[in-house]
Design a protein around this motif. Structure first.
Motif, short mmCIF file in Angstrom:
data_model
loop_
_atom_site.label_atom_id
_atom_site.label_comp_id
_atom_site.label_asym_id
_atom_site.label_seq_id
_atom_site.Cartn_x
_atom_site.Cartn_y
_atom_site.Cartn_z
N LEU A 1 0.84 -1.21 0.12
CA LEU A 1 -0.02 0.07 0.16
C LEU A 1 0.94 1.13 -0.05
N LYS A 2 0.22 2.46 -0.44
CA LYS A 2 0.95 3.49 -0.54
C LYS A 2 1.76 4.31 0.78
N ASN A 3 1.15 4.03 1.84
CA ASN A 3 1.85 4.60 2.98
C ASN A 3 1.24 3.86 4.31
N LEU A 4 2.01 4.22 5.63
CA LEU A 4 1.44 3.56 6.86
C LEU A 4 -0.11 3.84 7.19
N ASN A 5 -0.62 4.86 6.89
CA ASN A 5 -1.95 5.17 7.32
C ASN A 5 -2.95 4.31 6.57
N ALA A 6 -2.61 3.98 5.23
CA ALA A 6 -3.27 3.13 4.54
C ALA A 6 -3.30 1.63 5.03
N ALA A 7 -1.97 1.43 5.49
CA ALA A 7 -1.45 0.14 6.27
C ALA A 7 -2.41 -0.26 7.28
N VAL A 8 -2.43 0.93 8.16
CA VAL A 8 -3.41 0.88 9.67
C VAL A 8 -4.95 0.65 9.26
N SER A 9 -5.17 1.43 8.01
CA SER A 9 -6.92 1.52 7.93
C SER A 9 -7.08 -0.14 7.45
N PHE A 10 -5.94 -0.52 6.66
CA PHE A 10 -6.47 -2.09 6.27
C PHE A 10 -6.52 -3.03 7.26
N SER A 11 -5.36 -2.80 8.04
CA SER A 11 -5.40 -3.59 9.42
C SER A 11 -6.73 -3.42 10.14
N ASN A 12 -7.22 -2.40 10.40
CA ASN A 12 -8.41 -1.97 11.24
C ASN A 12 -9.53 -2.90 10.70
N LEU A 13 -9.48 -2.93 9.20
CA LEU A 13 -10.65 -3.52 8.59
C LEU A 13 -10.63 -5.16 8.75
N TYR A 14 -9.42 -5.67 8.62
CA TYR A 14 -9.07 -7.02 9.20
C TYR A 14 -9.20 -7.45 10.44
N ALA A 15 -8.83 -6.64 11.47
CA ALA A 15 -8.98 -6.90 12.88
C ALA A 15 -8.09 -8.02 13.46
N PRO A 16 -6.83 -7.99 13.25
CA PRO A 16 -6.11 -9.13 13.47
C PRO A 16 -6.19 -9.61 14.81
N GLU A 17 -5.88 -10.83 15.01
CA GLU A 17 -5.49 -11.56 16.48
C GLU A 17 -4.41 -10.72 17.05
N HIS A 18 -3.20 -11.17 16.14
CA HIS A 18 -1.97 -10.40 16.48
C HIS A 18 -1.62 -9.26 15.09
N LEU A 19 -1.09 -8.24 15.68
CA LEU A 19 -0.40 -7.20 14.89
C LEU A 19 0.84 -6.85 15.24
N ILE A 20 1.87 -6.96 14.20
CA ILE A 20 3.15 -6.59 14.61
C ILE A 20 3.36 -5.25 13.72
N LEU A 21 3.90 -4.33 14.40
CA LEU A 21 4.28 -3.26 13.75
C LEU A 21 5.61 -3.05 13.71
N ALA A 22 6.33 -3.59 12.19
CA ALA A 22 7.57 -3.63 12.02
C ALA A 22 7.85 -2.35 11.28
N CYS A 23 7.83 -1.24 11.60
CA CYS A 23 7.60 -0.07 10.89
C CYS A 23 8.16 1.18 12.05
N LYS A 24 8.47 2.40 11.50
CA LYS A 24 8.61 3.64 12.25
C LYS A 24 7.39 3.97 13.00
N VAL A 25 7.34 4.10 14.38
CA VAL A 25 6.13 4.10 15.25
C VAL A 25 6.14 5.15 16.02
N ASN A 26 5.10 6.02 15.96
CA ASN A 26 4.75 7.08 16.83
C ASN A 26 3.50 7.26 17.56
N THR A 27 3.40 7.98 18.74
CA THR A 27 2.13 7.93 19.18
C THR A 27 1.01 7.92 18.39
#
Length: 425
Positions: free
Chosen positions: A307-333
């Motif tokens: 996907l194009k950026n981290l915001n899109a990635a998080v939006s996809f993740s929220n749609l999938y609603a995973p049991e486990h989510l790993i953030l192998a990326c630059k993370v901020n609050t």
């Protein structure tokens, strides 16, 4: 094997990419219904019959003896014992921190309201056996039950072909003070804990993961007994950017894939090069796994999505609603605040999902199959019921009487109004 990479799918295609592996649920439900009926009517006789049919063992006693529990502890590898003890300490520390003080609130002058926790008296724990006996789940469920001070804890787990229970399961149970351990697995174990048999006491709430038959039994019996949460096969979603280490990500995907062929792993990344490197690393590491065939089965349902950026990635993740989510990326609050649906989140390159499965302290019994949109993982609260209290002085009742009377009479409930008025007349 070649993992398919989905390059910049449109938002309209996301729902399709979120599909879990399909199962023949109607056939499973029919089989489970028969097992539940049999156990409800025939108790221990049915359990012994299913032990012979499914586990290949003829059982004289369903209850694990004290001698078997003591022997298991003596036979344990000292290194594994130390590991289990460290995990126990971390899990106990984290779950103990979840105790909440009683807070009394004066909502109006003379009206005092508060809430108190009471342990669920009778708890049932289901612990999978089979190719991967999950002694770690004993700690995840037994420790909060112990902290909550549940009066009766029953544990069911399938025996091997010699009628034995895995030593580590028995040792972990003994550390949690669990002595009522029974040699029965599958849907029949769930039915036994729901209805009770001559050997197994009926419980008020059942916890624990299991295969599709166990899951179906828990869902069917929800009208009879409370359950921890709906559940399905285990799953993982990884969000990765250029800061991710492809070999780490591949290892995480395979760690989840080896649970079972119906597990699902998804990688969402912001860089096509990362996706290709992860796919290559998965191939290399897969060939070295003892459970290669199982992991390969799970990888048939895998998705590698760019996907194009981290915001899109998080939006996809929220749609999938995973049991486990790993953030192998630059993370901020800001990024963390955007995560709305996940069972448990692992932040950064040095937070593999495996540590949550075993020993970091958080609970690994988590919502799957998209239920993270509405359900939480198991916590200390899962073993309590909360009771509200209120106490009014005469002045307090006087101050609120008119409000209650007006509302009650507007609903046509005159007796409710009278119950207030009679105290002030």
């Amino acid at each position: 094997m070649n993992l398919k990479i989905y390059k910049y799918p449109s938002v309209s295609a996301w729902q399709g990419l979120c599909q879990r592996p399909m199962q023949n649920s109607s056939a499973i439900r029919t089989s489970v219904d028969k097992i539940i009926y049999d156990v409800a009517n025939n108790g221990d006789v049915a359990l012994k019959k299913y032990a012979e049919k499914f586990d290949g063992v003829v059982l004289k006693n369903i209850l694990v003896s004290k001698k078997e529990i003591d022997t298991a502890a003596k036979q344990m590898d000292p290194k594994l014992k130390r590991a289990i003890l460290q995990a126990k300490n971390n899990i106990q520390k984290f779950h103990s921190s979840q105790k909440q003080p009683i807070v009394k609130v004066e909502t109006s002058k003379g009206i005092l309201c508060w809430r108190e926790a009471r342990a669920i008296e009778k708890i049932g724990l289901y612990i999978p056996g089979g190719s991967a006996p999950l002694f770690s789940t004993v700690l995840m469920l037994g420790i909060p039950a112990m902290i909550a001070k549940c009066k009766e804890v029953v544990l069911c787990t399938p025996p091997d072909k010699n009628g034995k229970i895995n030593d580590a399961i028995l040792y972990a149970a003994s550390l949690c003070g669990i002595t009522k351990i029974f040699k029965t697995g599958g849907a029949q174990a769930i039915a036994a804990m729901a209805y009770g048999t001559k050997s197994i006491p009926a419980v008020f709430k059942i916890f624990g993961p299991g295969n599709q038959f166990v899951t179906a039994a828990k869902q069917i019996l929800q009208t009879k007994v409370a359950i921890d949460m709906p559940a399905g096969p285990s799953e993982l979603l990884v969000i990765a950017d250029q800061s991710a280490v492809p070999e780490y990500v591949a290892a995480d995907l395979l760690a989840q894939a080896e649970h079972g062929p119906d597990s699902q792993v998804i990688l969402v990344c912001t860089n096509l090069d990362i996706a290709r490197k992860v796919a290559k690393a998965v191939e290399v590491q897969l060939s070295q796994l003892p459970r290669k065939d199982i992991a390969e089965g799970a990888l048939q349902h895998a998705r590698l999505i760019v996907l194009k950026n981290l915001n899109a990635a998080v939006s996809f993740s929220n749609l999938y609603a995973p049991e486990h989510l790993i953030l192998a990326c630059k993370v901020n609050t800001g990024l963390l605040k955007k995560i709305d649906a996940a069972g448990s989140v692992f932040i950064g390159n040095y937070s593999p999902e495996s540590v949550g499965d075993y020993a970091s302290g958080t609970n690994h019994t988590l919502p799957t199959n998209g239920y993270a949109t509405a359900y939480s993982g198991v916590s200390l609260d899962s073993f309590y019921k909360k009771i509200t209290f209120q106490q009014l002085s005469k002045d307090g009742l006087h101050h609120i009487a008119k409000t209650v009377s007006v509302m009650a009479e507007a609903e046509g409930l005159q007796a409710h109004s009278n119950a207030v008025k009679i105290r002030l007349s």
